[in-house]
Design a protein around this motif. Structure first.
Motif, short mmCIF file in Angstrom:
data_model
loop_
_atom_site.label_atom_id
_atom_site.label_comp_id
_atom_site.label_asym_id
_atom_site.label_seq_id
_atom_site.Cartn_x
_atom_site.Cartn_y
_atom_site.Cartn_z
N GLN A 199 -5.25 2.70 5.54
CA GLN A 199 -3.67 2.59 6.53
C GLN A 199 -4.32 2.88 7.95
O GLN A 199 -5.30 3.72 8.42
CB GLN A 199 -3.13 4.03 5.97
CG GLN A 199 -1.95 4.04 7.12
CD GLN A 199 -0.81 5.20 6.31
OE1 GLN A 199 -0.55 5.19 5.13
NE2 GLN A 199 -0.12 6.04 7.07
N ALA A 242 10.01 -2.76 8.58
CA ALA A 242 9.24 -2.02 7.41
C ALA A 242 9.28 -2.75 6.05
O ALA A 242 10.44 -3.03 5.62
CB ALA A 242 9.81 -0.40 7.28
N GLY A 243 8.37 -2.61 5.44
CA GLY A 243 8.20 -3.45 3.95
C GLY A 243 7.69 -4.80 4.21
O GLY A 243 7.34 -5.47 3.23
N GLU A 284 0.75 -4.08 4.60
CA GLU A 284 2.46 -3.84 4.55
C GLU A 284 2.76 -2.82 5.81
O GLU A 284 2.10 -1.97 5.74
CB GLU A 284 2.74 -3.48 3.29
CG GLU A 284 4.33 -3.21 3.06
CD GLU A 284 4.57 -3.06 1.70
OE1 GLU A 284 5.66 -2.44 1.45
OE2 GLU A 284 3.86 -3.33 0.69
N VAL A 305 4.48 -0.02 6.72
CA VAL A 305 5.02 1.06 5.90
C VAL A 305 5.93 1.96 6.82
O VAL A 305 6.91 2.67 6.30
CB VAL A 305 4.05 1.96 5.20
CG1 VAL A 305 3.25 1.33 4.28
CG2 VAL A 305 2.89 2.58 6.39
N GLU A 306 5.82 1.91 8.18
CA GLU A 306 6.78 2.68 8.95
C GLU A 306 6.83 2.17 10.26
O GLU A 306 5.65 1.65 10.82
CB GLU A 306 6.38 4.34 9.13
CG GLU A 306 7.33 5.09 9.83
CD GLU A 306 6.73 6.35 9.81
OE1 GLU A 306 7.43 7.24 10.47
OE2 GLU A 306 5.53 6.74 9.26
N LEU A 323 -1.81 -1.94 0.58
CA LEU A 323 -1.37 -1.26 -0.89
C LEU A 323 -1.72 -2.04 -2.04
O LEU A 323 -1.45 -1.64 -3.13
CB LEU A 323 0.05 -1.04 -0.97
CG LEU A 323 0.82 -0.31 0.20
CD1 LEU A 323 2.12 -0.18 0.16
CD2 LEU A 323 0.12 1.15 0.15
N ARG A 362 3.38 3.45 -5.18
CA ARG A 362 3.95 3.60 -3.75
C ARG A 362 3.52 4.93 -2.90
O ARG A 362 3.08 5.79 -3.64
CB ARG A 362 5.55 3.12 -3.62
CG ARG A 362 5.92 2.04 -4.18
CD ARG A 362 7.44 1.98 -4.07
NE ARG A 362 7.82 0.75 -4.66
CZ ARG A 362 8.09 -0.43 -3.87
NH1 ARG A 362 7.76 -0.33 -2.59
NH2 ARG A 362 8.34 -1.57 -4.21
N VAL A 363 3.56 4.80 -1.63
CA VAL A 363 3.11 5.77 -0.93
C VAL A 363 3.82 7.16 -1.27
O VAL A 363 4.94 7.08 -1.35
CB VAL A 363 3.12 5.36 0.49
CG1 VAL A 363 2.65 6.79 1.43
CG2 VAL A 363 2.37 4.36 0.96
#
Length: 384
Positions: free
Chosen positions: A65, A83-84, A197, A199-200, A224, A293-294
């Protein structure tokens, strides 16, 4: 003198005699009958896989990450992702308003152009000084000029040469600054450092970022395709585990699906939670389908040993071990009667023990006394 009453009331006496005989017969049967089987709790001797595991709770984290930050200051002009979104390495993620950096670059380019122009002038002056020094040397050889004039010409040439060398160094410095300005301008374009990806999103489009002492985070990018589970192992259990042990876990959304891996490492620094000490045990799991998932919670089992098709009984069925290492076990027969056997055990888990000999699959072993009392004339057997 009165006569005995048997002769006068034959019917009543016959009834009384029959009752006495019936009571006597019932009492005789009671005393001669075998006692009822004891009322106990039982469990079957079963065959199946037996595992000795260390249980732990863990959290799913990305294997890799990255906090993608900004090295340039200014307004976040455009944000290209949400995000995503899945991105590739080198893909444009965001742009910071480049106006200030572009102006600095133009100023640096102009300064370099000025230095280059100065160099051309200096080269011309150097060429002139060189020609004058050569002329003075010829004239001195002919005796038509003095040593003083020759010395002045040669000094002027050397001065022009040193001035040109100094200007060349300034040009190199200007070019270095120009390259730095170009690099800073490139910082206005934020590119993906790896495949992953989003993520935030931390900084929204339109916000102003100031990259002074540290780079402000624009977004968080994670790979991921493979995740890491960080399991918290209790202090009492950590000495039983080591890297390389098989491990599996489940998540709340898929309690019947086991994800398997191998323990990668155990971090040396513990974490205290409510005065209890836990150590982090890490292992990696492929996640090509993206199910994990996280920050998912993982119920982890670290397998210390495993026996396939083991014959086993509940631990509560075992008595105290004897000097020969065997354990007494009470076995219930088909008639409900109990008999004691001594068995040899192998692997023990938190709830069951492997039986190496002394029992057969399907037999009933006593695990405890029943709390219910048997009814008059019989026994109740509760099987687990």
């Amino acid at each position: 003198m009165r006569e005995w009453g048997f002769g006068r009331r034959p019917l009543r006496n016959a009834v009384l005699l029959a009752a006495v005989l019936a009571l006597a017969a019932g009492g005789l049967r009671y005393w001669l009958a075998e006692p009822p089987p004891p009322q106990v709790l039982t469990a079957a001797v079963e065959r199946g896989e037996l595992e000795d595991v260390v249980l732990a709770s863990g959290v799913v984290q990305p294997l890799r990450q990255v906090d993608v930050g900004a090295q340039a200051s200014g307004q976040l002009k455009t944000l290209k992702v949400e995000a995503g979104d899945k991105v590739k390495q080198g893909e444009l993620l965001a742009e910071i308003d480049p106006e200030d950096s572009l102006n600095d670059l133009k100023a640096s380019e102009a300064a370099l152009d000025a230095r280059i122009a100065q160099r051309r002038a200096k080269q011309a002056a150097l060429q002139q000084a060189e020609q004058e020094a050569a002329r003075q040397r010829r004239m001195r050889h002919e005796g038509s000029t003095s040593d003083k004039e020759l010395l002045a010409a040669e000094t002027a040439f050397l001065t022009q040469q040193a001035g040109l060398d100094e200007l060349q160094a300034q040009i190199r410095q200007e070019r270095s600054q120009l390259d730095s300005k170009r690099t800073k301008l490139s910082y206005n374009r934020i590119l993906a450092p790896m495949d992953g990806e989003v993520v935030e999103i931390v900084t929204q489009q339109g916000q102003t970022v100031i990259a002074m002492q540290q780079a402000p985070v624009i977004l968080k990018l994670a790979d991921l395709s493979q995740v890491t589970v960080r399991a918290q192992v209790a202090e009492a259990d950590v000495i039983r585990i080591k890297a390389g042990l098989p491990v599996y876990f489940t998540v709340l959304g898929a309690p019947d699906q086991r994800f398997r891996s191998q323990l990668r490492t155990i971090l040396p620094t513990p974490e205290k939670i409510n005065n209890a000490v836990f150590y982090k045990a890490l292992f990696d799991v492929p996640n090509a389908d993206g199910k994990l998932r996280v920050d998912m919670t993982a119920e982890v089992s670290i397998v210390l040993s495993r026996v396939a098709q083991a014959l086993s009984v509940p631990l509560s069925a075992l008595g105290e071990a004897g000097k020969d290492g065997r354990y007494p076990v009470k076995v219930q027969g088909k008639d409900g009667r109990l008999q004691e056997r001594r068995v040899r055990v192998g692997l023990k888990t938190a709830t069951r023990a492997q039986v190496l000999d002394g029992l057969q699959a399907g037999e009933k072993v006593v695990t405890g006394e029943s709390a219910d009392k048997p009814e008059e004339g019989g026994a109740v057997v509760v099987s687990a």
